[in-house]
Scaffold this motif. Structure first.
Motif, PDB file in Angstrom:
ATOM      1  N   GLU A 160       0.811  -1.223   0.000  1.00 15.20           N
ATOM      2  CA  GLU A 160       0.000   0.000   0.000  1.00 15.20           C
ATOM      3  C   GLU A 160       0.844   1.273   0.000  1.00 15.20           C
ATOM      4  N   ALA A 161       2.169   1.130   0.001  1.00 14.61           N
ATOM      5  CA  ALA A 161       3.052   2.290   0.142  1.00 14.61           C
ATOM      6  C   ALA A 161       2.864   3.275  -1.015  1.00 14.61           C
ATOM      7  N   ARG A 162       2.965   4.542  -0.684  1.00 15.48           N
ATOM      8  CA  ARG A 162       2.860   5.586  -1.702  1.00 15.48           C
ATOM      9  C   ARG A 162       4.237   6.082  -2.141  1.00 15.48           C
ATOM     10  N   VAL A 163       5.263   5.502  -1.527  1.00 16.07           N
ATOM     11  CA  VAL A 163       6.640   5.882  -1.858  1.00 16.07           C
ATOM     12  C   VAL A 163       7.405   4.627  -2.252  1.00 16.07           C
ATOM     13  N   TYR A 164       8.107   4.713  -3.381  1.00 14.90           N
ATOM     14  CA  TYR A 164       8.929   3.599  -3.851  1.00 14.90           C
ATOM     15  C   TYR A 164      10.394   3.850  -3.494  1.00 14.90           C
ATOM     16  N   LYS A 165      11.073   2.753  -3.181  1.00 21.87           N
ATOM     17  CA  LYS A 165      12.515   2.817  -2.937  1.00 21.87           C
ATOM     18  C   LYS A 165      13.184   1.848  -3.895  1.00 21.87           C
ATOM     19  N   GLY A 166      14.312   2.256  -4.438  1.00 20.82           N
ATOM     20  CA  GLY A 166      14.926   1.364  -5.400  1.00 20.82           C
ATOM     21  C   GLY A 166      16.389   1.623  -5.637  1.00 20.82           C
ATOM     22  N   SER A 167      16.910   0.931  -6.628  1.00 20.20           N
ATOM     23  CA  SER A 167      18.324   0.988  -6.968  1.00 20.20           C
ATOM     24  C   SER A 167      18.492   1.313  -8.436  1.00 20.20           C
ATOM     25  N   VAL A 168      19.567   2.003  -8.725  1.00 20.91           N
ATOM     26  CA  VAL A 168      19.906   2.383 -10.095  1.00 20.91           C
ATOM     27  C   VAL A 168      21.286   1.818 -10.411  1.00 20.91           C
ATOM     28  N   ARG A 169      21.431   1.221 -11.570  1.00 19.90           N
ATOM     29  CA  ARG A 169      22.720   0.699 -12.023  1.00 19.90           C
ATOM     30  C   ARG A 169      23.053   1.321 -13.374  1.00 19.90           C
ATOM     31  N   SER A 170      24.312   1.694 -13.529  1.00 19.20           N
ATOM     32  CA  SER A 170      24.743   2.346 -14.761  1.00 19.20           C
ATOM     33  C   SER A 170      25.691   1.456 -15.542  1.00 19.20           C
ATOM     34  N   VAL A 171      26.200   1.987 -16.639  1.00 19.77           N
ATOM     35  CA  VAL A 171      27.182   1.302 -17.474  1.00 19.77           C
ATOM     36  C   VAL A 171      28.442   2.159 -17.509  1.00 19.77           C
ATOM     37  N   PRO A 172      29.600   1.556 -17.777  1.00 18.84           N
ATOM     38  CA  PRO A 172      30.852   2.331 -17.782  1.00 18.84           C
ATOM     39  C   PRO A 172      30.775   3.543 -18.698  1.00 18.84           C
ATOM     40  N   GLY A 173      31.231   4.665 -18.178  1.00 20.75           N
ATOM     41  CA  GLY A 173      31.265   5.896 -18.960  1.00 20.75           C
ATOM     42  C   GLY A 173      30.061   6.791 -18.774  1.00 20.75           C
ATOM     43  N   TYR A 174      29.009   6.273 -18.130  1.00 19.54           N
ATOM     44  CA  TYR A 174      27.807   7.087 -17.912  1.00 19.54           C
ATOM     45  C   TYR A 174      27.645   7.328 -16.417  1.00 19.54           C
ATOM     46  N   ASP A 175      27.750   8.585 -16.016  1.00 18.51           N
ATOM     47  CA  ASP A 175      27.706   8.977 -14.605  1.00 18.51           C
ATOM     48  C   ASP A 175      26.252   9.083 -14.160  1.00 18.51           C
ATOM     49  N   VAL A 176      25.768   8.005 -13.522  1.00 24.39           N
ATOM     50  CA  VAL A 176      24.353   7.987 -13.133  1.00 24.39           C
ATOM     51  C   VAL A 176      24.099   8.918 -11.956  1.00 24.39           C
ATOM     52  N   HIS A 177      25.097   9.182 -11.131  1.00 23.84           N
ATOM     53  CA  HIS A 177      24.920  10.125 -10.024  1.00 23.84           C
ATOM     54  C   HIS A 177      24.618  11.523 -10.576  1.00 23.84           C
ATOM     55  N   ARG A 178      25.360  11.906 -11.606  1.00 30.44           N
ATOM     56  CA  ARG A 178      25.116  13.210 -12.233  1.00 30.44           C
ATOM     57  C   ARG A 178      23.755  13.228 -12.931  1.00 30.44           C
ATOM     58  N   ALA A 179      23.398  12.105 -13.560  1.00 30.73           N
ATOM     59  CA  ALA A 179      22.098  12.031 -14.237  1.00 30.73           C
ATOM     60  C   ALA A 179      20.959  12.194 -13.235  1.00 30.73           C
ATOM     61  N   LEU A 180      21.085  11.558 -12.081  1.00 32.10           N
ATOM     62  CA  LEU A 180      20.037  11.666 -11.066  1.00 32.10           C
ATOM     63  C   LEU A 180      19.933  13.089 -10.523  1.00 32.10           C
ATOM     64  N   SER A 181      21.049  13.788 -10.469  1.00 30.51           N
ATOM     65  CA  SER A 181      20.997  15.173  -9.984  1.00 30.51           C
ATOM     66  C   SER A 181      20.125  16.030 -10.894  1.00 30.51           C
ATOM     67  N   ARG A 182      20.013  15.665 -12.159  1.00 27.30           N
ATOM     68  CA  ARG A 182      19.168  16.397 -13.094  1.00 27.30           C
ATOM     69  C   ARG A 182      17.718  15.911 -13.052  1.00 27.30           C
ATOM     70  N   CYS A 183      17.478  14.857 -12.263  1.00 28.57           N
ATOM     71  CA  CYS A 183      16.113  14.357 -12.069  1.00 28.57           C
ATOM     72  C   CYS A 183      15.602  14.675 -10.670  1.00 28.57           C
TER      73      CYS A 183
END
Length: 561
Positions: A374-397
């Motif tokens: 019933e939760a209204r908030v999701y928690k999860g994990s993000v995985r990237s590939v070499p050369g793509y900075d997912v931390h920076r991508a998330l900062s833009r989201c």
């Protein structure tokens, strides 16, 4: 997904002795520096911002008899870091201590209950978390506690927690030339400075194989590059593991099926670390901490067996989520994937995200679950590939995220249910701005190899390159015109292949290769090009080839950059 292969060295070795030299050359490495792994070389890695101040701060609290609260993360890196600190305090006889590990339900970082339950402590030591925990750290400081943070996660200068001392190699002012230690490695290095700061006041405490094996376990599990200081630390830690230097880990090795074998980095990554992580993923990470700090063999054995059972449940949960993803995934013309389901365990989705990348979509993957249906908030994990900075991508989201944090290759996120679609759209838009080549799976071959050179002597030569892991993978070779004979399937669901290389008598396996064989290769009886590693066959007690890819049409390679 077929990979694009590059070739590091175009020169073909003539003798076994040539192979190691050419592998090093293909990787731009010098034998006299890379192959050294003396522990004394770690001295060059102690120039961290705040390290000596941190040691002096904790030494003052120890000498003064202060209560010391250790807070770690719920994964293997955080748990092994906390275990090292607890062992040290136990070794020097500092009884006024406690350890609190958050559950995944509480979320990443210093939990609120830690401040409430340990408000009588004079020092809070946060390991593998804390860098951006502004509210929790501020609350601890307001209660009169000093706060020491030992962390390796990405630093956002404007959002730093108000710690008394922060040790994080990723801080822009940190002079350390090597930024890739995880917290388990940083904790071991910190303890060398803490022991110095205590100046013999609590006796001489050897930072022996117990500490080295724990630091190696955390380092391998956290998938940081196994180069420079990490390689030195892990090499020493693996020696300690194989010498059974830390009794609890010996029991963990046994339940993982590693008894009587030489334990390597891959064994730790695929057999030992998942059992430690399973506690935090499925319930309470304290169970894993209790194992790592157990003093009685009977207690350690019971806890190891308990973690083994939890890990089996974890595997079943991962399989169920992966099957759900297979039925829902739509990757046409997409670089990213974001999927959410309230029935998914948030502690398992990171493992599934990695499998999705390997099997279905080579790109950034975010999978979200929930603590309750019933939760209204999701928690999860993000995985990237070499050369793509997912931390920076998330900062833009960030407009669509409640919370996020991590590093370039992996992160955790919290998203309100009604924002998931908007987050997915922005996540894809950001990825669309990157170079298309980043989202094509690639492989790197060290050099072409004549199979006549494969044998025990070559295997022994290549062992000098271990331990293998991120940025120091096992050597990959290419052989032309090989013919397979005696092909048979084996294993669960007959998913794997076993065969011989005709004319060479070299045994080979192709893990999870049965499907590819049935679809693309079964009717081909002629020579093929093969990409492979050289591993050890415990059953036959000899080297074998581990196939990575087969090319009936021949392999076309390009030079490495």
């Amino acid at each position: 997904m077929r990979r694009q292969w590059t070739l590091g060295c175009w020169e073909k070795p003539r003798t076994v002795q040539d192979v190691l030299e050419l592998v090093l050359r293909s990787r731009g490495l010098e034998a006299n520096t890379f192959l050294r792994s003396d522990l004394s070389l770690l001295q060059a890695y102690l120039s961290f911002r705040g390290m000596d101040q941190a040691a002096e701060l904790m030494a003052r609290h120890i000498v003064g008899g202060s209560g010391i609260l250790v807070v770690g993360d719920y994964d293997c890196d955080g748990i092994t870091s906390a275990a090292q600190l607890d062992l040290f305090l136990r070794d020097i006889g500092h009884a006024n201590r406690r350890v609190i590990l958050p559950t995944r339900a509480e979320g990443y970082g210093v939990p609120d209950r830690a401040i409430q339950e340990a408000s009588d402590c004079g020092l809070l030591v946060a390991v593998d978390c804390g860098t951006l925990d502004r509210d929790a750290v501020a609350a601890a400081r307001q209660k009169g506690m000093d706060v020491l943070i030992i962390d390796h996660h990405e630093v956002v200068p404007d959002h730093l927690a108000p710690a008394t001392v922060l040790v994080n190699p990723k801080h822009p002012d940190c002079p350390s030339s090597f930024k890739e230690f995880c917290s388990a490695g940083l904790t071991l290095l910190f303890l060398t400075r803490l022991r110095h700061a205590l100046n013999g006041s609590h006796g001489h405490v050897p930072l022996d194989g117990r500490y080295l094996s724990l630091a190696a376990l955390g380092t391998i599990a956290d998938m940081v590059p196994l180069t420079e200081g990490n390689r030195i630390l892990v090499a020493a830690g693996l020696k300690a593991l194989n010498a059974e230097a830390h009794m609890p880990l010996t029991h963990l090795q046994r339940v993982a099926g590693l008894q009587g074998r030489v334990v390597k980095a891959g064994d730790v990554a695929y057999s030992m670390a998942p059992r430690i992580n399973a506690a935090g993923r499925m319930g309470d990470p304290v169970q894993a901490f209790q194992l790592l700090t157990a003093q009685e063999p009977t207690t350690a054995q019971l806890l190891a067996e308990q973690l083994d059972r939890i890990n089996s449940e974890r595997q079943k949960g991962v399989a169920r989520i992966l099957q759900d993803v297979r039925t829902r995934i739509q990757t046409a013309d997409r670089r990213t994937l974001v999927l959410a389901d309230p029935s998914w365990n948030p502690g398992l989705v990171g493992i599934v995200a990695t499998k999705v990348q390997q099997e279905m979509l080579y790109g950034p993957v975010a999978l979200l679950g929930a603590d309750t249906p019933e939760a209204r908030v999701y928690k999860g994990s993000v995985r990237s590939v070499p050369g793509y900075d997912v931390h920076r991508a998330l900062s833009r989201c960030r407009d669509f995220l409640v919370q996020w944090g991590g590093h370039k290759m992996a992160a955790g996120v919290t998203v309100e249910a009604h924002q998931v679609e908007r987050f997915a759209q922005r996540f894809e838009e950001v990825a669309r701005e990157a170079a298309a080549d980043l989202f094509v799976p690639k492989g790197r071959i060290d050099l072409e190899l004549d199979l006549d050179l494969v044998g025990e002597e070559l295997y022994a030569q290549l062992s000098a390159l271990e331990p293998h892991g991120m940025d120091n993978p096992a050597p990959v070779f290419w052989a032309r015109d090989v013919v397979l004979e005696g092909v048979r399937t084996f294993g669960r669901n007959r998913a794997h292949l076993s065969f011989q290389i005709a004319g060479h008598g070299v045994p080979a396996v192709f893990w999870n290769g049965a499907d590819s064989w049935a679809r693309h290769l079964k009717g081909h009886s002629g020579p093929m090009d093969a990409v492979f590693r050289i591993d050890w066959d415990d059953y036959r007690n000899r080297p074998r080839l581990t196939l990575i890819d087969l090319f009936p049409e021949g392999l076309s390679v390009v030079p490495s950059q």
